[in-house]
Scaffold this motif. Structure first.
Motif, mmCIF file in Angstrom:
data_model
loop_
_atom_site.group_PDB
_atom_site.id
_atom_site.type_symbol
_atom_site.label_atom_id
_atom_site.label_comp_id
_atom_site.label_asym_id
_atom_site.label_seq_id
_atom_site.Cartn_x
_atom_site.Cartn_y
_atom_site.Cartn_z
ATOM 1 N N CYS A 134 -72.210 10.898 -30.121
ATOM 2 C CA CYS A 134 -71.050 11.479 -29.455
ATOM 3 C C CYS A 134 -69.793 10.985 -30.152
ATOM 4 N N THR A 188 -63.163 13.976 -26.060
ATOM 5 C CA THR A 188 -64.500 13.661 -26.537
ATOM 6 C C THR A 188 -65.367 14.909 -26.574
ATOM 7 N N GLU A 215 -69.365 15.630 -26.053
ATOM 8 C CA GLU A 215 -70.607 15.012 -25.634
ATOM 9 C C GLU A 215 -71.779 15.580 -26.430
ATOM 10 N N SER A 216 -72.952 14.987 -26.255
ATOM 11 C CA SER A 216 -74.132 15.399 -27.011
ATOM 12 C C SER A 216 -74.551 16.831 -26.691
ATOM 13 N N CYS A 256 -74.852 7.994 -26.000
ATOM 14 C CA CYS A 256 -73.832 8.773 -25.305
ATOM 15 C C CYS A 256 -73.835 8.475 -23.817
ATOM 16 N N TRP A 283 -66.517 7.632 -21.370
ATOM 17 C CA TRP A 283 -66.068 8.126 -22.675
ATOM 18 C C TRP A 283 -64.674 7.635 -23.014
#
Length: 121
Positions: free
Chosen positions: A33, A50, A52-53, A99, A103
């Protein structure tokens, strides 16, 4: 090990735009991530955005609606519009192999770029 190199910073007038890039290289897992942070002297590093995956994106309230994070293969981008002087900071690209965790917290990230300066006047 992951290497991150930011570019695209500079000086711009209020209301203007800048696009930051972060070149990603090294040994990465597909589920890394990535995020953008910023920091001004004397203040804590702040999470800006961010990816994310699962591809979902999150933003801090201060940039929501003005900044857009995206990723294309080995490059992370941050499109910044309607900039104001409060956006002046050193901007950092960051990566984490797990991840999980908040965050917004710099402690959640293992890898950092050297930073690129953004100045809005």
């Amino acid at each position: 090990h992951v290497q991150l190199v930011e570019s695209g910073g500079g000086s711009v007038q209020a209301g203007g735009s800048l696009n930051l890039s972060c070149t990603i290289s090294g040994n990465m897992r597909s589920r890394h991530c990535f995020g953008w942070f910023r920091q001004v002297p004397g203040k804590e590093r702040e999470g800006v955005a961010t990816v994310e995956s699962d591809g979902s994106k999150r933003y801090s309230d201060s940039v929501k609606g003005r900044f857009t994070i995206s990723q294309a293969q080995d490059t992370l981008y941050l499109e910044m519009n309607n900039l104001n002087p409060d956006d002046t900071a050193m901007y950092y690209c960051a990566a984490r192999s797990s991840c999980v965790g908040p965050w917004r917290s710099p402690d959640s990230y293992e890898y950092w770029g050297q930073g690129t300066q953004v100045t809005v006047s």
